[in-house]
Design a protein around this motif. Structure first.
Motif, PDB file in Angstrom:
ATOM      1  N   GLU A 260      41.946  41.107  33.665  1.00  0.00           N
ATOM      2  CA  GLU A 260      42.239  39.948  34.511  1.00  0.00           C
ATOM      3  C   GLU A 260      43.292  40.310  35.541  1.00  0.00           C
ATOM      4  O   GLU A 260      44.232  41.043  35.258  1.00  0.00           O
ATOM      5  CB  GLU A 260      42.777  38.795  33.636  1.00  0.00           C
ATOM      6  CG  GLU A 260      41.701  38.109  32.847  1.00  0.00           C
ATOM      7  CD  GLU A 260      41.807  36.576  32.889  1.00  0.00           C
ATOM      8  OE1 GLU A 260      42.807  36.062  33.413  1.00  0.00           O
ATOM      9  OE2 GLU A 260      40.877  35.926  32.410  1.00  0.00           O
ATOM     10  N   THR A 276      28.630  46.474  44.591  1.00  0.00           N
ATOM     11  CA  THR A 276      28.029  45.248  44.090  1.00  0.00           C
ATOM     12  C   THR A 276      29.068  44.562  43.221  1.00  0.00           C
ATOM     13  O   THR A 276      29.552  45.153  42.253  1.00  0.00           O
ATOM     14  CB  THR A 276      26.782  45.587  43.256  1.00  0.00           C
ATOM     15  OG1 THR A 276      25.897  46.331  44.091  1.00  0.00           O
ATOM     16  CG2 THR A 276      26.087  44.330  42.787  1.00  0.00           C
ATOM     17  N   VAL A 277      29.430  43.349  43.607  1.00  0.00           N
ATOM     18  CA  VAL A 277      30.541  42.680  42.931  1.00  0.00           C
ATOM     19  C   VAL A 277      30.068  41.357  42.346  1.00  0.00           C
ATOM     20  O   VAL A 277      29.674  40.451  43.090  1.00  0.00           O
ATOM     21  CB  VAL A 277      31.691  42.402  43.919  1.00  0.00           C
ATOM     22  CG1 VAL A 277      32.919  41.937  43.156  1.00  0.00           C
ATOM     23  CG2 VAL A 277      31.997  43.619  44.760  1.00  0.00           C
ATOM     24  N   PRO A 278      30.094  41.212  41.032  1.00  0.00           N
ATOM     25  CA  PRO A 278      29.696  39.930  40.438  1.00  0.00           C
ATOM     26  C   PRO A 278      30.674  38.824  40.842  1.00  0.00           C
ATOM     27  O   PRO A 278      31.890  39.022  40.809  1.00  0.00           O
ATOM     28  CB  PRO A 278      29.787  40.190  38.929  1.00  0.00           C
ATOM     29  CG  PRO A 278      29.895  41.676  38.775  1.00  0.00           C
ATOM     30  CD  PRO A 278      30.502  42.187  40.029  1.00  0.00           C
ATOM     31  N   THR A 279      30.106  37.692  41.206  1.00  0.00           N
ATOM     32  CA  THR A 279      30.917  36.538  41.595  1.00  0.00           C
ATOM     33  C   THR A 279      31.941  36.176  40.515  1.00  0.00           C
ATOM     34  O   THR A 279      33.098  35.892  40.806  1.00  0.00           O
ATOM     35  CB  THR A 279      29.983  35.339  41.860  1.00  0.00           C
ATOM     36  OG1 THR A 279      29.173  35.664  42.997  1.00  0.00           O
ATOM     37  CG2 THR A 279      30.755  34.072  42.147  1.00  0.00           C
ATOM     38  N   LEU A 282      35.241  37.978  40.492  1.00  0.00           N
ATOM     39  CA  LEU A 282      36.202  37.514  41.507  1.00  0.00           C
ATOM     40  C   LEU A 282      36.829  36.180  41.099  1.00  0.00           C
ATOM     41  O   LEU A 282      38.046  36.012  41.164  1.00  0.00           O
ATOM     42  CB  LEU A 282      35.497  37.354  42.859  1.00  0.00           C
ATOM     43  CG  LEU A 282      35.078  38.666  43.535  1.00  0.00           C
ATOM     44  CD1 LEU A 282      34.056  38.402  44.632  1.00  0.00           C
ATOM     45  CD2 LEU A 282      36.287  39.394  44.109  1.00  0.00           C
ATOM     46  N   ILE A 283      35.983  35.243  40.674  1.00  0.00           N
ATOM     47  CA  ILE A 283      36.486  33.880  40.428  1.00  0.00           C
ATOM     48  C   ILE A 283      37.224  33.794  39.089  1.00  0.00           C
ATOM     49  O   ILE A 283      38.361  33.328  39.025  1.00  0.00           O
ATOM     50  CB  ILE A 283      35.341  32.851  40.444  1.00  0.00           C
ATOM     51  CG1 ILE A 283      34.613  32.893  41.798  1.00  0.00           C
ATOM     52  CG2 ILE A 283      35.877  31.439  40.165  1.00  0.00           C
ATOM     53  CD1 ILE A 283      33.455  31.916  41.903  1.00  0.00           C
ATOM     54  N   PHE A 284      36.580  34.245  38.029  1.00  0.00           N
ATOM     55  CA  PHE A 284      37.143  33.967  36.698  1.00  0.00           C
ATOM     56  C   PHE A 284      38.062  35.078  36.200  1.00  0.00           C
ATOM     57  O   PHE A 284      38.994  34.823  35.452  1.00  0.00           O
ATOM     58  CB  PHE A 284      36.014  33.679  35.701  1.00  0.00           C
ATOM     59  CG  PHE A 284      35.155  32.522  36.132  1.00  0.00           C
ATOM     60  CD1 PHE A 284      35.727  31.288  36.403  1.00  0.00           C
ATOM     61  CD2 PHE A 284      33.787  32.658  36.317  1.00  0.00           C
ATOM     62  CE1 PHE A 284      34.961  30.206  36.831  1.00  0.00           C
ATOM     63  CE2 PHE A 284      33.000  31.594  36.741  1.00  0.00           C
ATOM     64  CZ  PHE A 284      33.586  30.367  36.998  1.00  0.00           C
ATOM     65  N   LYS A 285      37.791  36.344  36.614  1.00  0.00           N
ATOM     66  CA  LYS A 285      38.701  37.433  36.211  1.00  0.00           C
ATOM     67  C   LYS A 285      39.759  37.685  37.283  1.00  0.00           C
ATOM     68  O   LYS A 285      40.660  38.491  37.095  1.00  0.00           O
ATOM     69  CB  LYS A 285      37.915  38.715  35.918  1.00  0.00           C
ATOM     70  CG  LYS A 285      37.401  38.789  34.473  1.00  0.00           C
ATOM     71  CD  LYS A 285      36.485  39.969  34.237  1.00  0.00           C
ATOM     72  CE  LYS A 285      37.217  41.264  33.979  1.00  0.00           C
ATOM     73  NZ  LYS A 285      36.260  42.378  33.691  1.00  0.00           N
ATOM     74  N   ASP A 286      39.617  37.018  38.411  1.00  0.00           N
ATOM     75  CA  ASP A 286      40.620  37.101  39.479  1.00  0.00           C
ATOM     76  C   ASP A 286      40.836  38.538  39.950  1.00  0.00           C
ATOM     77  O   ASP A 286      41.963  38.960  40.234  1.00  0.00           O
ATOM     78  CB  ASP A 286      41.949  36.493  39.008  1.00  0.00           C
ATOM     79  CG  ASP A 286      42.825  36.075  40.181  1.00  0.00           C
ATOM     80  OD1 ASP A 286      42.299  35.940  41.298  1.00  0.00           O
ATOM     81  OD2 ASP A 286      44.046  35.917  39.980  1.00  0.00           O
ATOM     82  N   ILE A 287      39.744  39.291  40.028  1.00  0.00           N
ATOM     83  CA  ILE A 287      39.828  40.666  40.510  1.00  0.00           C
ATOM     84  C   ILE A 287      39.945  40.682  42.029  1.00  0.00           C
ATOM     85  O   ILE A 287      39.289  39.899  42.713  1.00  0.00           O
ATOM     86  CB  ILE A 287      38.590  41.452  40.025  1.00  0.00           C
ATOM     87  CG1 ILE A 287      38.730  41.746  38.532  1.00  0.00           C
ATOM     88  CG2 ILE A 287      38.392  42.740  40.813  1.00  0.00           C
ATOM     89  CD1 ILE A 287      37.537  42.431  37.913  1.00  0.00           C
ATOM     90  N   THR A 288      40.784  41.557  42.537  1.00  0.00           N
ATOM     91  CA  THR A 288      40.948  41.724  43.981  1.00  0.00           C
ATOM     92  C   THR A 288      40.322  43.046  44.403  1.00  0.00           C
ATOM     93  O   THR A 288      40.494  44.055  43.717  1.00  0.00           O
ATOM     94  CB  THR A 288      42.447  41.742  44.356  1.00  0.00           C
ATOM     95  OG1 THR A 288      43.035  40.496  43.972  1.00  0.00           O
ATOM     96  CG2 THR A 288      42.649  41.971  45.842  1.00  0.00           C
ATOM     97  N   LEU A 289      39.606  43.023  45.519  1.00  0.00           N
ATOM     98  CA  LEU A 289      39.053  44.265  46.076  1.00  0.00           C
ATOM     99  C   LEU A 289      39.741  44.582  47.390  1.00  0.00           C
ATOM    100  O   LEU A 289      39.776  43.740  48.309  1.00  0.00           O
ATOM    101  CB  LEU A 289      37.546  44.128  46.315  1.00  0.00           C
ATOM    102  CG  LEU A 289      36.689  44.509  45.118  1.00  0.00           C
ATOM    103  CD1 LEU A 289      36.693  43.396  44.103  1.00  0.00           C
ATOM    104  CD2 LEU A 289      35.283  44.845  45.552  1.00  0.00           C
TER     105      LEU A 289
END
Lengths: 360, 360
Positions: A260, A276-279, A282-289
């Motif tokens: 997270e 390829t980035v699963p939505t 980004l939203i629930f694990k709050d990953i930043t690219l």
């Protein structure tokens, strides 16, 4: 012997307070049209000398062939110099002449390019003294030739995005790349755990051993990453930083392991496939690219002292033995075809960095 | 009439200083197993009353059906409540009873849920007074019922990631969604330009007109985005912020328009396709990808005063007429099947938000 006698010098174009300027016969790997490197490059000779008092003449010693150089020749890199241009972004040279008596750089000083796209694949370079950074003379020239771009990229990616602490975990693909090896070395030094992903290949056992001896904690092939238990079993925490130079499916496998609020930094795209980035990541694990480009960093920090600071840091880490030169092959400029063929070998990471040498 | 007489009350479970507590017959849309909403939901009745002195009884007035509610019923949302549970995250209610005399909330106060997954799809809720936030009584209940989740998401995404200034450009897909409409309204208010992408559909002209009257600067269909000249011609600057609730190819088209050093915030994935991100956009354009989840934001800012500040801001913007209620359809709780069918219509964005109503 490439230095002409001073007597050959034509009328000086600027006042030199009586200093007589030399001319140099310089060989330069030049691009006249973008395309396949073997077709696009040619070795050109010309006579050069200072034309401005702010200039110095540098005799290059070693210049590595980096992936960005190949992309520049192909015309697909983000920096597209005006044709014709001399190739090469990195290297180590020695000042052979300062064109004014009070130059900051003195004859004998070792220097690395400060300016992007200076054209380091040539034996003599005439450029402003501001286009160079002086480096210590007590490090091996091969180390210095390869210290700024790849170890610099590793250093910045490890320090600029996530607050890593001893025990933090960094996952990376391209674990055997020049940047990947520097990541392993720096993390080992800082007590940060690394998970390095490499492609399965002949001699994979030996490669793993080499990387482990370098300080790698976990070296996994793409296939091993998919089934590894090290994350599920909580043997190591989820990575807070992921470094990606591959893209495509490979980057997705990295994302799956990330914790997270973690960050993935992309600095290359060797697979030529987009990420390829699963939505949900980004939203629930709050990953930043994020992306990282050493050239932009250099542009941004050219005037604020951070570039000098980075160069000093890298030299200091090299002196301590933390950063070691990558396995390399020195190829004389006259045999440049061998070097280019080796550096663009379709098998990719063959485990050696090709470095052009300019010794007489 | 759903309020039982006090005389029906059983022995009070806590000291009430002589206050006699009422019982309420409450209807609640309850999930007993995860799955298709029409199969999973059932309307259950039970008698409820305060069991702790810290509680209040709230009579819900309106509760919207948000996409996250549908995903929660399906069991595919990031928050998976323990079965059985009453559905619903958002809504407006009125306090009908405070279970102690010195409660912060008084009879007649309008409140919205502070706690996630409180279960707002029921006419009476007994919960701790700390699970509610008091809101002003001079706003329409329908506005208050739909103000926290979607306008809240729009507000945070526009203020937390990029320093937008008058003249900055925001591009978004799902331009007709509840969040999309709030983005248009807030940007109009702040002097920020919007480019809103919508799906081509019957009545596209009317839809464009509605969004433009709301304050939208450019409304384009997916196809129009691919060929638009507004960016190439420099009619407007490249977007510094992109808001994505679709993913897949659609998000990629947004990325192509984005400026250097810009940020894409993903808050939904309506296409059910992952994002596709070109490596060059990350490295050379220095684009950042982030996610936003209002629920996490609420968790993170529950204690620092920022939640109350956001609620006050949203109410103030609604009072000024900046934030307007979305087009909506009120459906009585007894006709919940109609509401669920409407909200899950396979044609997707049919342009109206379904709101459950609990009037007697």
């Amino acid at each position: 012997m490439t230095i002409f006698s001073n007597a050959m010098k034509a009328a000086s174009p600027f006042k030199t307070n009586g200093i007589r300027l030399a001319s140099y016969l310089s060989k330069a790997l030049t691009v006249k049209q973008f395309g396949n490197p073997l077709d696009s490059l040619s070795l050109e000779s010309s006579t050069i000398k200072c034309t401005e008092p702010s200039q110095v003449v540098v005799h290059m010693l070693y210049s590595p062939i980096n992936p960005a150089d190949i992309n520049t020749i192909q015309g697909v890199y983000a920096v597209k110099p005006q044709i014709p241009f001399v190739c090469g972004n990195e290297g180590i040279g020695r000042v052979v002449e300062s064109c004014k008596s009070d130059s900051k750089l003195k004859k004998g000083d070792l220097v690395v390019p400060r300016k992007n796209a200076l054209g380091t694949w040539r034996d003599y370079v005439v450029a402003s003294e501001d286009d160079w950074l002086k480096v210590p003379s007590d490090l091996s020239p091969v180390t210095l030739a390869t210290l700024m771009v790849n170890p610099g990229t590793a250093y910045r990616m490890l320090t600029d995005f996530v607050d890593l602490k001893p025990g933090s975990v960094v996952i990376q693909n391209g674990g055997n790349s020049a940047v990947g090896q520097s990541v392993i070395q720096l993390c080992k030094h800082w007590g940060v755990k690394t998970v390095s992903i490499v492609r399965n290949r002949e001699g994979i056992k030996e490669l793993k051993k080499i990387l482990q001896e370098m300080g790698a904690d976990h070296v996994l092939t793409d296939e091993e990453l998919k089934s590894t238990e090290v994350f599920k079993s909580k043997e190591i925490p989820a990575p807070s930083l992921a470094l990606n130079c591959v893209g495509g499916r490979n980057a997705l496998e990295l994302i799956k392991t990330m914790g997270e609020n973690s960050t993935m930094v992309t600095y290359g795209g060797m697979s030529k496939q987009p990420l390829t980035v699963p939505t949900a990541a980004l939203i629930f694990k709050d990953i930043t690219l994020k992306g990282f480009w050493m050239t932009r960093w250099n542009w941004l920090h050219d005037k604020d002292g951070q570039r000098e600071h980075l160069v000093n840091e890298l030299c200091s880490l090299a002196k301590q033995g933390v950063l070691q030169s990558p396995p390399h092959t020195l190829v004389h400029i006259d045999s440049w075809i061998t070097a280019i063929e080796g550096a663009t070998d379709s098998r990719g990471l063959v485990g050696t960095k090709y470095i052009l040498s300019f010794e007489a």
